[in-house]
Each structure stands twice: as C-alpha cells, then as structure tokens.
Design an enzyme around this catalytic site. Structure first.
Site, PDB file in Angstrom:
ATOM      1  N   HIS A  38     -15.889  -9.356 -45.337  1.00 42.91           N
ATOM      2  CA  HIS A  38     -14.754  -9.257 -46.195  1.00 42.91           C
ATOM      3  C   HIS A  38     -13.366  -9.417 -45.730  1.00 42.91           C
ATOM      4  CE1 HIS A  38     -16.195  -5.743 -49.481  1.00 42.91           C
ATOM      5  NE2 HIS A  38     -17.342  -6.209 -48.750  1.00 42.91           N
ATOM      6  N   GLU A 106     -18.402 -10.329 -53.992  1.00 42.44           N
ATOM      7  CA  GLU A 106     -17.563  -9.328 -54.981  1.00 42.44           C
ATOM      8  C   GLU A 106     -15.890 -10.707 -55.156  1.00 42.44           C
ATOM      9  OE1 GLU A 106     -18.212  -7.768 -52.043  1.00 42.44           O
ATOM     10  OE2 GLU A 106     -19.258  -7.301 -52.143  1.00 42.44           O
TER      11      GLU A 106
END
Length: 317
Positions: A38, A106
């Site tokens: 991430h 995302e």
C-alpha cells in the site's frame, strides 16, 4: 489439508516490526508469508505504510519462508515494467521463494499521481496487459511493447531468477475470477467463496487458491472486538466503496457506519480456540491450498504463542 501462512500488515506495522513478526511466524510453524503493498493505510489508526520492496529485501535476510505480495497493483502508480524489476529482484534475493500477487487496486493508493481512476472493467483490461508485459520481462529478453494502455521500449531485466516469477491474481467478483483463471498462476481472495473458486477453476483449470483472513487474538474478548473495530472496520464496507474512496479520511468517515457487532460477526476475536478453528475451517472446506492469517493489533507475540501451541497443532500443521 492446506498449509498455513502469516499475513504481514504493512498498514499497521513498521519495517522492523514486520521483520520481527516474520521471524516469530517461522518459529510458530507458519510456512509462508504474505505482505501487503500500500501507499496509504486504510485509516490513520493503522498508522503505517512502508515501501513493500524494501521490506521484502529485509525479509529475505531474516527468514527462510516464501514471500508473496498480497497484493501489488501494477496499473497506475507503478508501471508494470518497474514492478517486474522489483519482483524479479525479490525472487533472486529469496532464492526463487517469491510469488507476485497482483490486483486491480484501490484509488486510495493509485490516485496519488493525479491520474484518473478507471472503472473496474478497464482496470481488469489494464491488468491483463500488465501481466503480459511482466511475463515477457521475466524471461530476461529485451522487450518492446505498444499496447492500449502501456508502452515499453527496449526494456530488459538483467537480474532475473532461474525460473519466471509466478503471478497470482486477486479476485472478489465473477468477472475478475475468470480473468484470474485465464492469466494467473493462482487465485488470491479473502473469502471462502466456493462459487468464486469454481468460476476461477472453470476458467483456468487446476491452479492453486490462496486465501487470507484477519483475527484479533486477546485474552479480553471485548477489548479484542474494540481493537478490530477501531483498526479494521473498513473491511466490512460493501460493494465497490473500498476501490473508489480516495483517502484514509474517507474510509474513516464511511467506517462510522460499521458497528462492532458487524465486525465481531465475521472476525474471530478473543482467545477461544474453537472460534479461530471455525473461521479457518471454512477455508479448509472450500479447498484452499494456503490460508494466511493476520493478527490485528499490537499483541503479536501472544498471538504467535497461541497459534503455535493451540491452533496450528489442531489443524495438523
């Protein structure tokens, strides 16, 4: 019986903590590692987000376990040619014990350079082209590519493992499962959904399936529920919200709609052995090849001792 791995959470822990957890995982009897990739954590309470490729380099020197990213998005923030170089180097460092998990990502992580965030069908199309590019680069040959979404010109990886890096594809819906079966070496998913797995296997044949689940071990169950809700309520957000919300603050706002009861209903919390076994057994019955468990919160040492002495022996691990 599947194997059991440990899922390292880059969103919650510093690089040094992740390396120490990997050591404890190996000592406890876990046989492999997942590590998240991430740019941002899901919320500020989680509080970390180190660069995964640096962490993998450290893991290669600290443990002998196989490592996989769960998952990397090679679409927008990082070009697939760059991801291919990082993955190939990781595989060399780990002596071939590396798998590249990929997915469509995302907005939380991918929008940071100001690019438009494509809709899901376009992201799947981009992923398929990205995987094609990376597989060609893993051969060590010089690659030029001009496709719909990516351009590569005269690129060659000089540091490559003896065998190409396996690429597993994350999927949570039927269309993604079909793509995963067609282009992936395995499937990554976070729910023991038999229908999804059957769709993947119809599309791709007999390929491995890898699953992950979060737990919150602790001697005080109510405190464990509070910890899981504070740190990971975002996991209970429905539909496409997790793919389109752009910042940790937006996830915090949306997560106010998630109750502690909702978290407790799906996450094993506390120190009841049967509760943990019941959650894992769902993955066993769905015929997963490896199940990765991630402990929520700070008490990692207590979790590993609990799984080493109480849970893994009863699973036959």
């Amino acid at each position: 019986m599947p194997e059991f791995g440990y899922f390292l959470s880059c969103e919650e822990h510093s690089p040094a903590e992740l390396v120490e957890q990997a050591r404890m995982a190996e000592q406890a009897g876990f046989t492999s590692l997942w590590v998240s990739d991430h740019y941002h954590p899901w919320n500020d309470h989680q509080g970390q987000s180190p660069f995964v490729w640096s962490v993998i380099g450290a893991l290669s020197q600290a443990v002998s376990l196989p490592v996989e990213t769960a998952v990397t998005c090679p679409l927008v923030r990082t070009h697939p040619a760059v991801v291919a170089q990082a993955a190939a180097t990781s595989a060399v460092q780990l002596g071939g014990r590396f798998r590249l998990g990929v997915g469509t990502g995302e907005a939380l992580n991918e929008h940071i350079l100001g690019s438009a965030w494509p809709e899901a069908s376009v992201r799947l199309e981009m992923l398929e082209e990205a995987v094609q590019i990376m597989r060609r680069l893993f051969t060590g040959a010089q690659v030029s590519h001009r496709g719909k979404h990516y351009t590569v010109e005269n690129a060659r990886l000089y540091t490559v493992p003896d065998d190409p890096v396996p690429i597993d594809v994350s999927a949570f819906g039927p269309q993604a499962a079909e793509v995963a079966g067609r282009i992936g070496d395995g499937l990554i998913t976070m729910t023991p959904d038999r229908t999804l797995i059957e769709r993947f296997r119809r599309s791709g044949g007999s390929k491995p399936v890898y699953g992950g689940l979060k737990v919150c071990w602790g001697t005080d169950k109510e405190e464990a529920v509070r910890t899981a809700h504070r740190l990971w309520a975002n996991e209970q957000l429905p539909g496409e919200l997790p793919q389109i919300l752009p910042t940790p603050r937006h996830f915090e706002q949306a997560s106010q709609l998630v109750t502690r009861d909702q978290v407790q209903a799906v996450l094993p919390c506390g120190d009841d052995v049967d509760t943990h076994l019941e959650a894992i057994t769902k993955y066993v019955e769905a015929e997963f090849d490896t199940v990765y468990v991630s402990q929520i919160g700070r008490d990692q040492r207590g979790f590993f001792e609990f799984y080493r002495t109480e849970v893994l022996p009863r699973l036959g691990a």
